[in-house]
Design a protein around this motif. Structure first.
Motif, PDB file in Angstrom:
ATOM      1  N   THR A   1       5.828  -2.219  48.392  1.00 30.19           N
ATOM      2  CA  THR A   1       5.790  -1.810  49.791  1.00 30.19           C
ATOM      3  C   THR A   1       4.623  -0.873  50.040  1.00 30.19           C
TER       4      THR A   1
ATOM      5  N   HIS B   1      10.088  -4.077  44.219  1.00 26.59           N
ATOM      6  CA  HIS B   1       9.552  -4.474  45.507  1.00 26.59           C
ATOM      7  C   HIS B   1       8.247  -3.723  45.730  1.00 26.59           C
TER       8      HIS B   1
ATOM      9  N   GLY C   1      12.104  -8.527  51.559  1.00 27.24           N
ATOM     10  CA  GLY C   1      12.495  -8.029  50.250  1.00 27.24           C
ATOM     11  C   GLY C   1      13.278  -9.048  49.457  1.00 27.24           C
TER      12      GLY C   1
ATOM     13  N   GLU D   1      13.768   0.096  51.352  1.00 25.55           N
ATOM     14  CA  GLU D   1      12.373   0.402  51.686  1.00 25.55           C
ATOM     15  C   GLU D   1      11.715  -0.691  52.517  1.00 25.55           C
ATOM     16  N   LYS D   2      12.236  -1.908  52.427  1.00 27.44           N
ATOM     17  CA  LYS D   2      11.636  -3.035  53.142  1.00 27.44           C
ATOM     18  C   LYS D   2      12.729  -4.057  53.436  1.00 27.44           C
TER      19      LYS D   2
ATOM     20  N   GLU E   1       9.558  -1.282  57.345  1.00 27.06           N
ATOM     21  CA  GLU E   1       9.177  -0.660  56.076  1.00 27.06           C
ATOM     22  C   GLU E   1       9.334   0.853  56.161  1.00 27.06           C
TER      23      GLU E   1
END
Length: 209
Positions: free
Chosen positions: A147, A145, A132, A180-181, A164
């Motif tokens: 994902t 980002h 990220g 999220e990542k 992730e």
């Protein structure tokens, strides 16, 4: 799965994955997941990526220190797109150079030149960046980002855990960092624990030693 998957960090101990249903090993093969599993982050386990208790004998200290890179969001502006980059979050996976060296080339200054490629290439790189550290200017002008939708962990050979869509073990505090990542240190050397800061690459850490 009734509960949202998450990873917790035990003080001076392992990472603990809970309700994680998908994990891929260094060789690309699927690893069987248990409802609760300890994942090594001291770099010493003989059963990597799982914990075998070696952190206790090694005197592992889970406290963060000084990150290898500065926590700042750098903008690289092109005609049609702006790429954002945070050095502190970068794990040196080098997916950017592998996919689009015409845009992301550390041998050039600036090392990111958005106008040297296409929007599809930019999106592919940002989507592939496991940490990220790279993001792309969204429609609202904020870093975005890219994902996937599946909660998963990928074990990088001689590198960190790529994660992730799983609740992280600590609140993301880096500029532009997303929950999220992200990448989690498993060499025990990061100055940004529990997250990776690329120190494994600088120190030549090997996961099989």
């Amino acid at each position: 799965m009734n509960d949202q998957p998450k990873i917790e960090a035990r003080e001076n101990g392992p990472l603990v994955g809970k309700d994680v249903s998908e994990m891929t090993g260094e060789d690309g093969a699927a690893i069987e997941c248990k409802p609760v599993m300890g994942l090594c982050r001291c770099g010493q386990s003989k059963s990597k990526p799982f914990c075998d208790g070696s952190h206790a004998d090694a005197g592992f200290d889970s406290a963060p220190g000084k990150p290898a890179g500065r926590d700042r969001l750098i903008e690289y502006t092109g005609t049609e797109a702006t790429v954002f980059y945070n050095p502190m979050l970068c794990s040196h996976a080098a997916e950017c150079g592998r996919i689009a060296k015409n845009i992301f080339n550390p041998a050039e200054k600036p090392w990111v030149q958005p106008d040297n490629g296409t929007m599809d290439e930019l999106r592919a790189v940002v989507a592939a960046c496991p940490s990220g550290a790279l993001s792309l200017k969204g429609a609202d002008g904020m870093p975005a980002h890219l994902t996937g939708d599946v909660p998963k962990i990928t074990v990088e050979k001689n590198g960190p855990l790529w994660v992730e869509n799983i609740v992280p073990p600590a609140e993301p505090t880096g500029q532009g960092q997303t929950a999220e990542k992200y990448v989690l240190c498993r060499c025990g050397l990061s100055g940004n624990k529990p997250f990776c800061d690329g120190t494994h690459s600088d120190q030549g850490w090997k996961s099989e030693e």
